[in-house]
Design an enzyme around this catalytic site. Structure first.
Site, PDB file in Angstrom:
ATOM      1  N   ARG A   6      11.735  -2.723  10.799  1.00  0.00           N
ATOM      2  CA  ARG A   6      10.560  -2.320  11.578  1.00  0.00           C
ATOM      3  C   ARG A   6      10.328  -3.279  12.730  1.00  0.00           C
ATOM      4  NH1 ARG A   6       5.314  -0.840   8.082  1.00  0.00           N
ATOM      5  NH2 ARG A   6       4.396  -2.006   9.807  1.00  0.00           N
TER       6      ARG A   6
ATOM      7  N   LYS B  92       0.829  -1.212   0.000  1.00  0.00           N
ATOM      8  CA  LYS B  92       0.000   0.000   0.000  1.00  0.00           C
ATOM      9  C   LYS B  92       0.859   1.255   0.000  1.00  0.00           C
ATOM     10  CE  LYS B  92      -2.160  -0.986   3.825  1.00  0.00           C
ATOM     11  NZ  LYS B  92      -1.741  -2.333   4.197  1.00  0.00           N
TER      12      LYS B  92
HETATM   13  P1  ADP Z   1       0.842  -2.582   7.752  1.00  0.00           P
HETATM   14  O1  ADP Z   1      -0.068  -2.107   6.684  1.00  0.00           O
HETATM   15  O2  ADP Z   1       2.085  -3.181   7.227  1.00  0.00           O
HETATM   16  O3  ADP Z   1       0.153  -3.446   8.766  1.00  0.00           O
HETATM   17  P2  ADP Z   1       1.059   0.158   8.809  1.00  0.00           P
HETATM   18  O4  ADP Z   1       2.357   0.819   8.647  1.00  0.00           O
HETATM   19  O5  ADP Z   1      -0.064   0.646   7.975  1.00  0.00           O
HETATM   20  O6  ADP Z   1       1.354  -1.380   8.608  1.00  0.00           O
HETATM   21  O7  ADP Z   1       0.591   0.223  10.353  1.00  0.00           O
HETATM   22  C1  ADP Z   1       1.429  -0.234  11.367  1.00  0.00           C
HETATM   23  C2  ADP Z   1       0.665  -0.306  12.700  1.00  0.00           C
HETATM   24  O8  ADP Z   1       0.154   1.001  13.043  1.00  0.00           O
HETATM   25  C3  ADP Z   1      -0.559  -1.205  12.715  1.00  0.00           C
HETATM   26  O9  ADP Z   1      -0.242  -2.559  12.919  1.00  0.00           O
HETATM   27  C4  ADP Z   1      -1.347  -0.584  13.885  1.00  0.00           C
HETATM   28  O10 ADP Z   1      -0.836  -0.965  15.137  1.00  0.00           O
HETATM   29  C5  ADP Z   1      -1.107   0.899  13.712  1.00  0.00           C
HETATM   30  N1  ADP Z   1      -2.166   1.512  12.876  1.00  0.00           N
HETATM   31  C6  ADP Z   1      -2.001   2.041  11.637  1.00  0.00           C
HETATM   32  N2  ADP Z   1      -3.169   2.503  11.159  1.00  0.00           N
HETATM   33  C7  ADP Z   1      -4.108   2.250  12.104  1.00  0.00           C
HETATM   34  C8  ADP Z   1      -5.516   2.454  12.205  1.00  0.00           C
HETATM   35  N3  ADP Z   1      -6.223   3.034  11.213  1.00  0.00           N
HETATM   36  N4  ADP Z   1      -6.142   2.067  13.333  1.00  0.00           N
HETATM   37  C9  ADP Z   1      -5.480   1.501  14.332  1.00  0.00           C
HETATM   38  N5  ADP Z   1      -4.159   1.242  14.312  1.00  0.00           N
HETATM   39  C10 ADP Z   1      -3.464   1.614  13.205  1.00  0.00           C
END
Ligand code: ADP
Length: 191
Positions: free
Chosen positions: A133, A13
């Site tokens: 990460r 994404k």
């Molecule tokens: P990925 O898409 O690889 O899971 P992201 O970088 O989008 O990782 O998000 C990493 C972490 O940030 C998630 O696992 C969560 O803990 C937190 N997070 C991100 N966006 C949200 C959201 N909309 N609601 C709740 N937690 C979120």
């Protein structure tokens, strides 16, 4: 242009979001990136978020909703935005609806990247080596996938009922996926 990009962890994404957002001249807003920046700076928001992120759990809706509300109120997001990683729960969908309604605009499309779940763990473990990460260990990756399936995948049907979903095959080379995305969005534009 007000867009969302959705897909399981590791679907690519973030990579695609930057290209699509640049194309439309809107900011790509990644909740994961904002959380990570706060963790790195040791802000109170970062300290709170880290506990959840390290375990592969979602940060509580209230925290995330406020953060997004503030971010999309900034001047650069007035012409539109591409949200990456938000909404991830049904409660967040309702909140986002409210935020967008309040501006008198509407959501244009929800890009959904489809990927083979098995390929994802491999991709994420590789990212762990290059980006380091904290939430890219195998155990946490599996938990993130589980949480995605339980909490976030159902949102695709919700947006599907609104006729907003644009599904794109997310497997293969980055450039190929990008081409598919632009082709799908072009089609949308003409319909
Ligand atoms: P990925 O898409 O690889 O899971 P992201 O970088 O989008 O990782 O998000 C990493 C972490 O940030 C998630 O696992 C969560 O803990 C937190 N997070 C991100 N966006 C949200 C959201 N909309 N609601 C709740 N937690 C979120």
């Amino acid at each position: 242009m007000r867009l969302l990009i959705m897909g399981p962890p590791g679907a690519g994404k973030g990579t695609q979001a930057s290209a699509v957002a640049a194309h439309f001249g809107v900011p790509a807003i990644s909740t994961g990136d904002i959380f990570r920046a706060n963790v790195a700076q040791g802000t109170p928001l970062g300290v709170e978020a880290k506990r959840y992120m390290d375990a592969g759990e979602y940060v509580p809706d209230e925290v995330t909703n406020n953060m997004v509300r503030n971010r999309i109120a900034e001047p650069d997001a007035q012409p539109g935005f591409l949200l990456d990683g938000y909404p991830r729960t049904l409660a967040q969908v309702t909140e986002l609806d409210g935020m967008i309604d309040a501006t008198g605009h509407k959501l244009d499309a929800v890009l959904v990247l489809t990927v083979d779940q098995d390929a994802l763990v491999g991709r994420l473990l590789k990212r762990a080596e290059t980006e380091g990460r904290a939430d890219d260990t195998e155990e946490v990756i599996r938990r993130r996938q589980e949480v995605y399936r339980e909490e976030t995948e159902p949102l695709i049907a919700v947006y599907g009922e609104r006729g907003l979903v644009v599904e794109v095959d997310g497997m293969g080379e980055i450039a190929d996926v990008q081409q598919r995305i632009f082709a799908a969005l072009d089609e949308l534009d003409q319909s």
